[in-house]
Design an enzyme around this catalytic site. Structure first.
Site, mmCIF file in Angstrom:
data_model
loop_
_atom_site.group_PDB
_atom_site.id
_atom_site.type_symbol
_atom_site.label_atom_id
_atom_site.label_comp_id
_atom_site.label_asym_id
_atom_site.label_seq_id
_atom_site.Cartn_x
_atom_site.Cartn_y
_atom_site.Cartn_z
ATOM 1 N N HIS A 114 -1.267 0.146 -9.857
ATOM 2 C CA HIS A 114 -1.897 -0.823 -8.947
ATOM 3 C C HIS A 114 -2.343 -2.079 -9.724
ATOM 4 C CE1 HIS A 114 -4.192 -1.109 -4.876
ATOM 5 N NE2 HIS A 114 -3.842 -2.316 -5.310
ATOM 6 N N GLU A 136 -4.565 7.376 -5.062
ATOM 7 C CA GLU A 136 -4.646 6.653 -6.336
ATOM 8 C C GLU A 136 -5.842 7.144 -7.143
ATOM 9 O OE1 GLU A 136 -4.433 2.405 -5.716
ATOM 10 O OE2 GLU A 136 -2.415 2.548 -4.896
ATOM 11 N N ARG A 175 0.852 -1.186 0.000
ATOM 12 C CA ARG A 175 0.000 0.000 0.000
ATOM 13 C C ARG A 175 0.891 1.242 0.000
ATOM 14 N NH1 ARG A 175 -3.289 -2.552 -1.763
ATOM 15 N NH2 ARG A 175 -5.422 -2.976 -1.065
#
Ligand SMILES: NC(=O)c1ccc[n+]([C@@H]2O[C@H](COP(=O)([O-])OP(=O)(O)OC[C@H]3O[C@@H](n4cnc5c(N)ncnc54)[C@H](O)[C@@H]3O)[C@@H](O)[C@H]2O)c1
Ligand SMILES: O=C(O)[C@H](O)COP(=O)(O)O
Length: 630
Positions: free
Chosen positions: A366, A347, A318
Site C-alpha cells: 500500500h 492489510e 482498494r
C-alpha cells in the site's frame, strides 16, 4: 384570510446601542454549529414538563401559567465549545503524518501521536479526544464513535479512501468526517504507472532472481506497452492522471466510470465504454474506483470469465474490489497473465496469501500515496481541514456533510440565525402533548430556486425545532438523520418573489401542521402553526405570527399577547415589566380588524418573573399570551 396591519410602536434606545446580541450575525456565530454532537434520541412528543421547554402561556379564560424551568434552551456555545483561549482541543494522530501537518496541529491543539493502537486502546483514548487523524490503517468503527461519548467532533482521513471509517455511525453521532482528497493523486497515479511498467517487464521477478544469484534473461521476457489497450476503471482524480500518463506511453486508453462526464474523458482522447466492453477489450486493466457496496468484489469469477485471455491487472485502488480467491484461480488458469497489486482485502495480507506468493504477481505494501511530497501535502491538507472543522468552519472536504462555500456561508449567515430562531419559536408555540410530525418551510426569494442552497437553513430549522424539546444535539452532520429518526418530516418550498436579488432570501415561513398551539393566534387560516421572519439590516426579525403581521427583532426573549385592540395596552404591559426591571427591547402590534383582535410582540432582554407574567395575564383585555425563549 384576514389581512393585518403592523404598527411598530416602541423602540427603546437599547436596540440602537451596539450590544453583542444586536449585531448582525457573523460567520463566527455559525461556527458553533459543527461543534455540537449527537446524544440520546428521544421522542419528538412535546411534554409540558420537559425541562428545556420553557414557556408560559395564558390561554383564554383559564389563563393557566406553566412553570418556567431554568435550563437554557440553546446548547450552541455550551460546554462543548472549542475556544483556544479556554481549553486546547486534543487531537489524536493514530498513524504517521508528515511533520508540516503535525506542526499546524500543534499550533492549535494538544497533539497525541499514538501509532499502532489496538482497537481497545483506541476506544479508551478516544473519549478524551476532540479530533482523530488516521490513514488507511486505522479502523474507525461504530465502537470508536460510541466510546467517544459525543466528545469526538471530527475524524480526519489523511488520504482519499474513507472505507476504513464507519460513515453511517459518524453521521449518527454528529461527527464530521473530512479527507484529504487531492494531495496524493499524482503519487497514486505514478505508482500505478510504475506497477504497470514493472509488471510488463518483470522487474520485480528479475530483481529477485538476480539477488538469488541467477542470470535468467530468457525467463523474464516482458510485453510492450505501446499500442496496447489500457482500461481505466474509475475515471476520477487518480484514474484520469493514469490515463494521461498511459497516453504518453503510446497506449490506447478506454475507461469505464458510470458517474464521470464523458466529455472530460474525451478531452484527453479517452473513450468511455461499458464495464463489459472495457474488461473484454483491454490488454491491461487498471483499477481506480472507490470501495463501496457496489464495487465490492466487482472483479470476480464472472468478470474474469469475460476478460481477454492474458490480460494484466493493476490495482492501486482498494483490495476489496477484487475477489482475491477468484483472481488466484484466473491467474492459475492463465486467463489473467499477471497482476500488480498495491492494495489487499486484508492489510497486511496473511503471510501465506496465495495471491501475494504467486510468481506472476507483483506486490507493494500500500505504497500508492507514499512519496515524501504526497505525505507532506496530505498532512497539510488534513491538518488544515481538521483545524478548520474544530474552529467550527464548514469543511471544503467534508465527506458526510454538505459543503457550503465560504462566500455562500457568509451571505446566508443572518438567515441561518433566523432559521434556527424560527424553529425554536415555532416549537414553543406547540401545546404540550402534541406530536410534531411535519414541518414545512417556505423560502421567498427573488433568485432562481436552483441558486438557493437551503441545506444549511433546513438543518438550522431542524436544530431549532428539536433541541429545545429533547436531549439531542443537532449539527449540520446529523440534522437530516436526527429529524428522520424522530419521525419529523421537513418539506421545503421555494417561491420566487419580486424583491431585491441582492438578498438571497426575502422571507422564511415555518409551518407546523397537525399540532395544537398553546397560543391560538399563531394558527393560520390553514390550521397550521405558522410564523414568518425576515432579515432586516442583518438582524433576524419575526414578521408574522399566524395571520397577524408583527415586526420584532429576534433577540433575547419574546412575549406574544393577543388582546382586544384598545388604547393603553402597551403602557399597561410596559409598566408591569418595568416594575420588575425587565428591559423591553422592541415592541410591535399587529391587528386584523381595528378595535378587535391585536397581537402585541414584545422583545425583552431579561426573563420576566412568574409574578410579572401572571400580572400580564391578569390584564383584562389580554386574552392569551405566551412567553418564548430564543
Ligand atoms: N494505493 C493508494 O495508496 C491510493 C492512493 C490514492 C487513492 N487510492 C484509491 O484510489 C481510488 C481512486 O481515488 P481518486 O482520488 O481517484 O478518487 P475519485 O473519487 O476522484 O475517483 C473515483 C472514481 O471512481 C468512479 N466510480 C465510482 N463507482 C464506480 C464503478 N462502479 N465503476 C467505475 N468507476 C466508479 C467515480 O465516479 C470516480 O470518478 C480510491 O479507491 C482511493 O482510495 C489509493
Ligand atoms: O486512499 C488513499 O488515500 C490511499 O489509499 C492512501 O492511504 P494511506 O494514507 O494509508 O497511504
Amino acid at each position: 384570510m384576514a389581512s393585518s396591519t403592523t404598527k411598530p410602536i416602541f423602540t427603546p434606545p437599547s436596540t440602537t446601542t451596539s450590544s453583542s446580541s444586536s449585531q448582525p450575525p457573523t460567520r463566527s456565530s455559525l461556527l458553533s454549529f459543527l461543534r455540537n454532537t449527537a446524544s440520546t434520541p428521544i421522542s419528538l412528543k412535546l411534554s409540558h414538563s420537559h425541562p428545556s421547554f420553557r414557556s408560559l402561556s395564558i390561554k383564554n379564560a383559564t389563563k393557566t401559567i406553566e412553570s418556567a424551568e431554568t435550563s437554557p434552551v440553546s446548547k450552541v456555545g455550551g460546554k462543548d465549545t472549542i475556544n483556544s483561549q479556554e481549553t486546547k482541543p486534543t487531537i489524536l494522530v493514530s498513524e504517521k503524518l508528515g511533520e508540516a501537518g503535525l506542526e499546524l496541529l500543534r499550533n492549535f491543539g494538544d497533539v497525541d501521536c499514538s501509532y499502532d493502537l489496538s482497537q481497545e486502546d483506541l476506544c479508551k483514548k478516544i473519549a478524551s479526544c476532540d479530533a482523530l487523524i488516521v490513514r488507511s490503517g486505522t479502523k474507525v468503527t461504530r465502537q470508536v464513535f460510541e466510546a467517544a461519548k459525543g466528545k469526538l467532533k471530527v475524524v480526519g482521513r489523511a488520504g482519499v479512501g474513507i472505507d476504513n471509517v464507519d460513515l453511517q455511525a459518524a453521521t449518527e453521532f454528529g461527527c464530521l468526517v473530512v479527507n484529504a482528497p487531492s494531495a496524493n493523486t499524482v503519487a497514486a497515479a505514478e505508482h500505478g504507472i510504475a506497477l504497470l511498467a514493472s509488471m510488463a517487464r518483470n522487474v520485480a521477478q528479475a530483481d529477485a532472481s538476480m539477488k538469488a544469484g541467477q542470470w535468467q534473461r530468457n525467463k523474464h521476457v516482458g510485453v510492450s506497452l505501446v499500442g496496447k489497450t489500457l482500461a481505466v476503471m474509475g475515471f476520477g482524480k487518480v484514474g484520469s492522471e493514469v490515463a494521461r500518463r498511459a497516453k504518453g506511453l503510446g497506449m490506447e486508453v478506454i475507461t469505464h466510470d458510470p458517474y464521470a462526464p464523458a466529455d472530460r474523458a474525451r478531452a484527453i482522447g479517452v473513450e468511455v465504454v461499458s464495464f463489459d466492453q472495457a474488461i473484454s477489450t483491454a490488454d491491461f486493466i487498471s483499477l481506480h474506483m472507490p470501495l463501496t457496496p457496489a464495487t465490492k468484489k466487482v472483479f470476480n469469477d464472472d468478470s474474469f470469465a469475460k476478460v481477454k485471455k492474458g490480460v494484466r491487472i493493476i490495482n492501486v485502488a482498494r483490495g476489496g474490489v477484487i475477489d482475491e480467491d477468484a483472481l488466484v484461480r484466473a491467474l492459475d488458469s492463465g486467463k489473467v497473465a499477471q497482476a500488480a497489486l498495491d492494495v489487499f482485502t486484508e492489510e497486511p495480507p496473511p503471510k501465506d496469501s496465495k495471491l501475494v506468493q504467486h510468481e506472476r504477481v507483483t506486490v507493494t505494501p500500500h505504497l500508492g500515496a507514499s512519496t515524501k511530497e504526497a505525505q507532506e501535502g496530505v498532512a497539510i491538507e488534513i491538518a488544515e481541514a481538521v483545524v478548520g472543522a474544530l474552529k467550527g468552519e464548514l469543511a471544503a472536504t467534508a465527506v458526510n456533510a454538505p459543503m457550503v462555500p465560504a462566500e455562500i456561508l457568509s451571505e446566508l449567515a443572518p438567515y441561518v440565525v433566523l432559521a434556527e430562531r424560527l424553529g425554536r419559536l415555532a416549537v414553543q408555540l406547540v401545546a404540550g402533548g402534541s406530536g410534531i410530525k411535519s414541518a414545512k418551510v417556505v423560502y421567498k426569494s427573488a433568485r432562481d430556486p436552483d441558486d438557493l442552497d437551503t441545506r444549511l437553513l433546513r438543518a438550522m430549522i431542524t436544530k431549532g425545532i428539536i433541541e429545545p424539546i429533547s436531549d439531542s444535539f443537532i449539527n449540520l452532520v446529523n440534522a437530516d438523520f436526527t429529524a428522520k429518526k424522530k419521525g419529523l418530516r421537513i418539506s421545503e418550498e421555494r417561491v420566487v418573489v419580486d424583491a431585491s436579488p441582492e438578498l438571497p432570501i426575502f422571507s422564511i415561513q415555518l409551518q407546523l401542521s397537525t399540532v395544537d398551539s398553546k397560543f391560538g393566534s399563531a394558527v393560520s387560516g390553514g390550521g397550521d402553526i405558522s410564523i414568518k421572519g425576515e432579515v432586516k439590516n442583518g438582524i433576524p426579525h419575526l414578521t408574522r405570527v399566524g395571520s397577524f403581521s408583527v415586526d420584532v427583532s429576534l433577540e433575547g426573549n419574546l412575549i406574544l399577547c393577543r388582546q382586544v385592540d384598545q388604547p393603553g395596552m402597551i403602557g399597561q404591559v410596559g409598566n408591569i415589566l418595568g416594575e420588575q426591571n425587565v428591559n423591553v427591547s422592541f415592541m410591535s402590534v399587529g391587528r386584523t380588524v381595528r378595535r378587535r383582535n391585536a397581537i402585541m410582540a414584545i422583545g425583552v432582554d431579561e426573563e420576566p418573573s412568574l409574578e410579572s407574567l401572571k400580572k400580564i395575564g391578569e390584564v383584562p383585555a389580554i386574552e392569551e399570551f405566551v412567553f418564548l425563549k430564543l
